[in-house]
Design an enzyme around this catalytic site. Sequence first.
Site, short mmCIF file in Angstrom:
data_model
loop_
_atom_site.label_atom_id
_atom_site.label_comp_id
_atom_site.label_asym_id
_atom_site.label_seq_id
_atom_site.Cartn_x
_atom_site.Cartn_y
_atom_site.Cartn_z
N ASN A 145 4.94 -7.59 2.43
CA ASN A 145 5.88 -7.15 1.41
C ASN A 145 6.43 -8.36 0.66
O ASN A 145 6.37 -9.49 1.14
CB ASN A 145 7.03 -6.37 2.05
CG ASN A 145 6.63 -4.96 2.41
OD1 ASN A 145 5.89 -4.32 1.69
ND2 ASN A 145 7.12 -4.48 3.54
N LYS A 180 4.71 -3.72 -6.90
CA LYS A 180 5.08 -3.32 -5.54
C LYS A 180 6.46 -3.89 -5.18
O LYS A 180 7.29 -3.22 -4.56
CB LYS A 180 4.02 -3.83 -4.55
CG LYS A 180 4.29 -3.49 -3.09
CD LYS A 180 4.13 -2.01 -2.82
CE LYS A 180 4.34 -1.69 -1.33
NZ LYS A 180 3.28 -2.25 -0.47
#
Length: 333
Positions: free
Chosen positions: A130, A215
Amino acid sequence: MTVSPEQLANDPEQPTDSPGQHHWHVLGAGAMGCLWAARLAESFIQTGHTPNVTLILRDNDALASFTGQVVVESAQGEATPFNLKTTSAAQLNYPVSNLLVTTKAFDTEEALRSVLPWLDHNSTICLLQNGIRNHLALQNMTGIRVLSMTTSHGAWLKHRFHVVHAGSGQTFFGPLQTVNPEYSRHLSRSTFPAALTKSMNLKHTEDMEKRLWQKFAANCVINGLTVIHDCQNGALLTRPSAHQDLVSLCSETETVLTKTDRLNMALYPYVRKILLATATNWSSTWQDVQAGRITEIEEFNGYLCELAARANLPCPHNQAVLRSITNHHAVIR
Protein backbone atom coordinates in the site's frame (compact mmCIF):
# COMPACT_ATOMS: atom_id res chain seq x y z
CA MET A 1 13.18 5.01 2.42
CA THR A 2 16.80 5.48 1.41
CA VAL A 3 19.09 2.70 0.25
CA SER A 4 22.58 3.76 -0.72
CA PRO A 5 23.44 2.96 -4.34
CA GLU A 6 26.90 1.93 -3.08
CA GLN A 7 25.25 -1.05 -1.42
CA LEU A 8 24.30 -2.46 -4.80
CA ALA A 9 26.03 -3.31 -8.03
CA ASN A 10 26.12 -1.13 -11.13
CA ASP A 11 23.33 -0.73 -13.67
CA PRO A 12 21.17 -3.83 -14.18
CA GLU A 13 21.78 -6.10 -17.09
CA GLN A 14 18.95 -6.98 -19.42
CA PRO A 15 17.53 -10.33 -18.29
CA THR A 16 18.42 -13.19 -20.59
CA ASP A 17 16.16 -15.86 -19.12
CA SER A 18 12.79 -16.18 -17.44
CA PRO A 19 12.69 -15.10 -13.78
CA GLY A 20 9.31 -16.79 -13.50
CA GLN A 21 11.02 -20.18 -13.74
CA HIS A 22 13.40 -19.51 -10.87
CA HIS A 23 13.21 -19.62 -7.09
CA TRP A 24 10.79 -17.12 -5.57
CA HIS A 25 11.14 -15.61 -2.10
CA VAL A 26 8.23 -13.83 -0.44
CA LEU A 27 9.23 -11.29 2.21
CA GLY A 28 6.36 -10.85 4.65
CA ALA A 29 3.85 -13.44 5.86
CA GLY A 30 0.71 -11.36 6.34
CA ALA A 31 -2.46 -11.96 4.37
CA MET A 32 -1.03 -10.87 1.02
CA GLY A 33 2.30 -12.60 1.59
CA CYS A 34 0.62 -15.91 2.41
CA LEU A 35 -1.82 -15.59 -0.49
CA TRP A 36 0.83 -14.83 -3.09
CA ALA A 37 3.27 -17.42 -1.76
CA ALA A 38 0.54 -20.04 -2.03
CA ARG A 39 -0.50 -18.93 -5.52
CA LEU A 40 3.13 -19.02 -6.63
CA ALA A 41 3.43 -22.56 -5.24
CA GLU A 42 0.22 -23.48 -7.03
CA SER A 43 1.63 -22.19 -10.32
CA PHE A 44 4.62 -24.54 -10.00
CA ILE A 45 2.37 -27.49 -9.16
CA GLN A 46 0.14 -26.83 -12.17
CA THR A 47 3.14 -27.16 -14.49
CA GLY A 48 4.34 -30.37 -12.84
CA HIS A 49 7.14 -28.82 -10.79
CA THR A 50 7.96 -28.89 -7.10
CA PRO A 51 7.00 -25.50 -5.58
CA ASN A 52 10.16 -23.42 -5.56
CA VAL A 53 8.83 -20.81 -3.14
CA THR A 54 10.27 -19.72 0.21
CA LEU A 55 8.62 -17.48 2.79
CA ILE A 56 11.09 -15.19 4.55
CA LEU A 57 9.84 -14.87 8.12
CA ARG A 58 10.77 -12.23 10.68
CA ASP A 59 12.69 -14.29 13.23
CA ASN A 60 13.19 -17.67 14.90
CA ASP A 61 9.91 -17.39 16.81
CA ALA A 62 8.02 -17.01 13.55
CA LEU A 63 9.92 -19.94 12.07
CA ALA A 64 9.06 -22.09 15.08
CA SER A 65 5.36 -21.27 14.68
CA PHE A 66 5.25 -22.42 11.05
CA THR A 67 3.72 -25.88 10.62
CA GLY A 68 4.97 -26.41 7.09
CA GLN A 69 1.88 -25.26 5.24
CA VAL A 70 0.08 -22.12 4.18
CA VAL A 71 -3.67 -22.65 3.89
CA VAL A 72 -5.73 -20.66 1.38
CA GLU A 73 -9.46 -20.59 1.99
CA SER A 74 -11.84 -19.46 -0.71
CA ALA A 75 -14.73 -17.09 -0.09
CA GLN A 76 -16.95 -20.18 -0.20
CA GLY A 77 -15.01 -21.84 2.64
CA GLU A 78 -12.96 -24.39 0.67
CA ALA A 79 -9.49 -24.66 2.22
CA THR A 80 -6.39 -25.80 0.30
CA PRO A 81 -3.01 -26.37 2.00
CA PHE A 82 0.30 -25.62 0.25
CA ASN A 83 3.64 -26.94 1.47
CA LEU A 84 6.19 -24.15 1.56
CA LYS A 85 9.77 -23.69 2.60
CA THR A 86 10.63 -20.99 5.12
CA THR A 87 13.72 -19.13 6.21
CA SER A 88 14.65 -15.91 7.96
CA ALA A 89 16.89 -13.13 6.72
CA ALA A 90 19.51 -14.18 9.27
CA GLN A 91 19.58 -17.71 7.81
CA LEU A 92 19.89 -16.70 4.15
CA ASN A 93 23.24 -17.63 2.61
CA TYR A 94 22.62 -17.62 -1.14
CA PRO A 95 21.53 -15.11 -3.84
CA VAL A 96 17.84 -14.24 -4.08
CA SER A 97 16.71 -14.06 -7.69
CA ASN A 98 13.04 -13.08 -7.36
CA LEU A 99 11.84 -11.23 -4.27
CA LEU A 100 8.18 -10.37 -3.72
CA VAL A 101 7.90 -7.81 -0.91
CA THR A 102 4.54 -7.85 0.89
CA THR A 103 5.46 -6.30 4.24
CA LYS A 104 3.58 -3.37 5.69
CA ALA A 105 4.86 -0.12 4.19
CA PHE A 106 6.43 1.06 7.46
CA ASP A 107 8.40 -2.21 7.76
CA THR A 108 9.84 -2.14 4.25
CA GLU A 109 13.16 -0.42 4.88
CA GLU A 110 14.20 -2.68 7.74
CA ALA A 111 12.93 -5.82 6.00
CA LEU A 112 14.66 -5.02 2.72
CA ARG A 113 17.93 -4.14 4.41
CA SER A 114 17.89 -7.54 6.08
CA VAL A 115 18.06 -9.33 2.71
CA LEU A 116 20.05 -6.72 0.79
CA PRO A 117 23.34 -8.70 0.95
CA TRP A 118 21.69 -11.44 -1.12
CA LEU A 119 20.37 -9.17 -3.89
CA ASP A 120 22.41 -8.28 -6.96
CA HIS A 121 22.08 -7.14 -10.57
CA ASN A 122 20.47 -10.48 -11.47
CA SER A 123 17.71 -10.01 -8.89
CA THR A 124 14.22 -8.64 -9.39
CA ILE A 125 12.25 -6.98 -6.58
CA CYS A 126 8.48 -6.98 -6.96
CA LEU A 127 7.00 -4.46 -4.55
CA LEU A 128 3.40 -5.22 -3.57
CA GLN A 129 2.47 -2.69 -0.93
CA ASN A 130 0.00 0.00 0.00
CA GLY A 131 0.99 3.61 -0.39
CA ILE A 132 3.39 5.03 -2.96
CA ARG A 133 6.25 6.50 -0.92
CA ASN A 134 8.29 3.26 -0.84
CA HIS A 135 7.68 2.60 -4.52
CA LEU A 136 9.10 6.00 -5.41
CA ALA A 137 12.05 5.72 -3.03
CA LEU A 138 13.08 2.32 -4.30
CA GLN A 139 13.49 3.64 -7.82
CA ASN A 140 16.68 5.32 -6.58
CA MET A 141 18.30 1.93 -6.19
CA THR A 142 20.76 1.11 -8.94
CA GLY A 143 21.90 -2.30 -10.03
CA ILE A 144 18.59 -4.02 -9.46
CA ARG A 145 15.27 -4.38 -11.25
CA VAL A 146 12.36 -3.00 -9.24
CA LEU A 147 8.80 -3.64 -10.36
CA SER A 148 5.81 -2.07 -8.64
CA MET A 149 2.52 -3.89 -8.21
CA THR A 150 -0.98 -2.96 -7.17
CA THR A 151 -3.82 -5.40 -6.64
CA SER A 152 -7.52 -5.41 -5.94
CA HIS A 153 -7.57 -8.98 -4.64
CA GLY A 154 -9.04 -9.15 -1.15
CA ALA A 155 -7.42 -11.24 1.58
CA TRP A 156 -7.39 -11.52 5.36
CA LEU A 157 -5.78 -13.85 7.88
CA LYS A 158 -8.15 -16.24 9.63
CA HIS A 159 -5.25 -17.64 11.61
CA ARG A 160 -1.51 -17.31 11.26
CA PHE A 161 -0.54 -18.78 7.86
CA HIS A 162 -4.24 -19.38 7.07
CA VAL A 163 -5.47 -16.78 4.62
CA VAL A 164 -8.95 -16.22 3.24
CA HIS A 165 -8.96 -15.14 -0.40
CA ALA A 166 -12.07 -13.05 0.12
CA GLY A 167 -12.37 -11.50 -3.31
CA SER A 168 -10.77 -11.94 -6.70
CA GLY A 169 -9.48 -8.89 -8.47
CA GLN A 170 -6.83 -7.67 -10.87
CA THR A 171 -3.14 -7.02 -10.40
CA PHE A 172 -1.11 -4.55 -12.43
CA PHE A 173 2.67 -4.50 -12.46
CA GLY A 174 5.47 -2.62 -14.17
CA PRO A 175 8.48 -0.39 -13.59
CA LEU A 176 7.95 3.22 -12.58
CA GLN A 177 10.87 4.27 -14.71
CA THR A 178 10.49 4.61 -18.45
CA VAL A 179 11.91 1.59 -20.23
CA ASN A 180 12.23 0.66 -23.88
CA PRO A 181 9.29 -1.20 -25.43
CA GLU A 182 11.29 -4.38 -26.07
CA TYR A 183 12.25 -4.63 -22.39
CA SER A 184 8.65 -3.95 -21.35
CA ARG A 185 7.45 -6.80 -23.54
CA HIS A 186 10.05 -9.05 -21.95
CA LEU A 187 8.83 -8.12 -18.47
CA SER A 188 5.25 -8.79 -19.42
CA ARG A 189 6.13 -12.16 -20.90
CA SER A 190 8.61 -13.58 -18.42
CA THR A 191 8.51 -11.98 -14.98
CA PHE A 192 5.90 -14.28 -13.47
CA PRO A 193 4.93 -17.92 -14.06
CA ALA A 194 2.14 -18.15 -16.64
CA ALA A 195 -0.18 -20.00 -14.25
CA LEU A 196 0.19 -17.19 -11.68
CA THR A 197 -0.54 -14.60 -14.37
CA LYS A 198 -3.85 -16.35 -14.94
CA SER A 199 -4.83 -17.12 -11.32
CA MET A 200 -4.06 -13.62 -10.02
CA ASN A 201 -5.11 -11.82 -13.21
CA LEU A 202 -1.73 -10.17 -13.72
CA LYS A 203 -1.34 -7.48 -16.35
CA HIS A 204 1.76 -5.53 -17.30
CA THR A 205 1.30 -1.77 -17.61
CA GLU A 206 3.49 1.09 -18.82
CA ASP A 207 1.48 3.48 -16.65
CA MET A 208 2.36 2.07 -13.24
CA GLU A 209 2.96 5.35 -11.41
CA LYS A 210 -0.49 6.68 -12.31
CA ARG A 211 -2.09 3.46 -11.06
CA LEU A 212 -0.20 3.74 -7.78
CA TRP A 213 -1.36 7.32 -7.28
CA GLN A 214 -4.94 6.23 -8.00
CA LYS A 215 -4.71 3.41 -5.44
CA PHE A 216 -3.09 5.80 -2.97
CA ALA A 217 -5.92 8.31 -3.41
CA ALA A 218 -8.52 5.58 -2.88
CA ASN A 219 -6.75 4.43 0.28
CA CYS A 220 -6.77 8.01 1.60
CA VAL A 221 -10.53 8.38 1.25
CA ILE A 222 -11.67 4.84 2.09
CA ASN A 223 -9.48 3.24 4.72
CA GLY A 224 -9.60 5.73 7.56
CA LEU A 225 -13.32 6.35 7.13
CA THR A 226 -14.13 2.65 7.48
CA VAL A 227 -12.50 2.81 10.92
CA ILE A 228 -14.18 6.07 11.93
CA HIS A 229 -17.60 4.76 10.89
CA ASP A 230 -16.79 1.13 11.85
CA CYS A 231 -18.13 -0.27 8.60
CA GLN A 232 -17.50 -2.28 5.46
CA ASN A 233 -16.52 -0.43 2.33
CA GLY A 234 -20.00 -0.24 0.84
CA ALA A 235 -21.48 1.50 3.86
CA LEU A 236 -19.48 4.62 2.96
CA LEU A 237 -22.00 5.05 0.14
CA THR A 238 -25.17 4.14 2.02
CA ARG A 239 -24.74 5.78 5.44
CA PRO A 240 -25.53 9.52 5.14
CA SER A 241 -22.90 10.71 7.62
CA ALA A 242 -20.22 8.43 6.17
CA HIS A 243 -21.10 9.47 2.62
CA GLN A 244 -20.86 13.14 3.52
CA ASP A 245 -17.38 12.55 4.91
CA LEU A 246 -16.47 10.57 1.80
CA VAL A 247 -17.51 13.37 -0.55
CA SER A 248 -15.54 15.96 1.44
CA LEU A 249 -12.47 13.77 1.61
CA CYS A 250 -12.61 12.99 -2.11
CA SER A 251 -12.82 16.67 -2.98
CA GLU A 252 -9.91 17.65 -0.75
CA THR A 253 -7.71 14.73 -1.82
CA GLU A 254 -8.40 15.41 -5.49
CA THR A 255 -7.47 19.08 -5.04
CA VAL A 256 -4.16 18.31 -3.31
CA LEU A 257 -3.09 15.70 -5.84
CA THR A 258 -4.07 17.90 -8.78
CA LYS A 259 -2.33 21.03 -7.49
CA THR A 260 0.83 19.09 -6.65
CA ASP A 261 0.89 17.51 -10.13
CA ARG A 262 0.56 13.95 -8.83
CA LEU A 263 -2.79 12.97 -10.29
CA ASN A 264 -5.44 14.76 -12.31
CA MET A 265 -8.76 12.95 -12.32
CA ALA A 266 -12.26 13.11 -10.91
CA LEU A 267 -11.79 11.09 -7.73
CA TYR A 268 -15.33 10.49 -6.46
CA PRO A 269 -16.57 8.45 -9.48
CA TYR A 270 -13.40 6.34 -9.30
CA VAL A 271 -13.80 5.70 -5.57
CA ARG A 272 -17.52 5.00 -5.91
CA LYS A 273 -16.77 2.29 -8.47
CA ILE A 274 -14.27 0.69 -6.07
CA LEU A 275 -16.72 0.82 -3.16
CA LEU A 276 -19.47 -0.81 -5.20
CA ALA A 277 -17.11 -3.59 -6.32
CA THR A 278 -15.80 -4.18 -2.78
CA ALA A 279 -18.95 -3.38 -0.82
CA THR A 280 -18.66 -6.31 1.60
CA ASN A 281 -14.89 -5.98 2.12
CA TRP A 282 -13.33 -4.73 5.33
CA SER A 283 -10.45 -2.37 4.63
CA SER A 284 -6.93 -3.32 5.68
CA THR A 285 -6.90 -0.37 8.09
CA TRP A 286 -10.13 -1.53 9.75
CA GLN A 287 -8.64 -5.03 10.05
CA ASP A 288 -5.44 -3.65 11.59
CA VAL A 289 -7.36 -1.64 14.17
CA GLN A 290 -9.54 -4.62 15.07
CA ALA A 291 -6.44 -6.77 15.54
CA GLY A 292 -4.69 -4.14 17.66
CA ARG A 293 -1.99 -3.53 15.06
CA ILE A 294 -0.39 -0.27 13.95
CA THR A 295 -2.00 0.84 10.68
CA GLU A 296 -0.52 2.28 7.50
CA ILE A 297 -2.42 5.55 7.89
CA GLU A 298 0.86 7.54 7.81
CA GLU A 299 1.43 6.17 4.31
CA PHE A 300 -2.05 7.26 3.23
CA ASN A 301 -3.47 10.43 4.79
CA GLY A 302 -0.17 11.19 6.51
CA TYR A 303 1.73 11.35 3.25
CA LEU A 304 -1.04 13.35 1.59
CA CYS A 305 -0.87 15.89 4.44
CA GLU A 306 2.90 16.14 3.88
CA LEU A 307 2.36 16.86 0.17
CA ALA A 308 -0.24 19.49 1.05
CA ALA A 309 2.03 21.14 3.62
CA ARG A 310 4.91 21.41 1.14
CA ALA A 311 2.57 23.17 -1.30
CA ASN A 312 0.93 25.34 1.40
CA LEU A 313 -2.45 23.77 0.71
CA PRO A 314 -5.15 23.31 3.36
CA CYS A 315 -5.88 19.68 4.25
CA PRO A 316 -8.27 19.67 7.25
CA HIS A 317 -10.30 16.57 6.33
CA ASN A 318 -7.26 14.38 5.80
CA GLN A 319 -5.69 15.77 8.98
CA ALA A 320 -8.84 14.85 10.90
CA VAL A 321 -8.71 11.27 9.60
CA LEU A 322 -5.01 11.07 10.44
CA ARG A 323 -5.60 12.31 14.00
CA SER A 324 -8.48 9.90 14.54
CA ILE A 325 -6.52 6.80 13.47
CA THR A 326 -3.41 8.00 15.30
CA ASN A 327 -5.49 8.04 18.48
CA HIS A 328 -6.06 4.30 17.96
CA HIS A 329 -2.29 3.89 17.75
CA ALA A 330 -1.90 5.68 21.08
CA VAL A 331 -4.30 3.20 22.68
CA ILE A 332 -2.34 0.25 21.20
CA ARG A 333 0.94 1.56 22.53
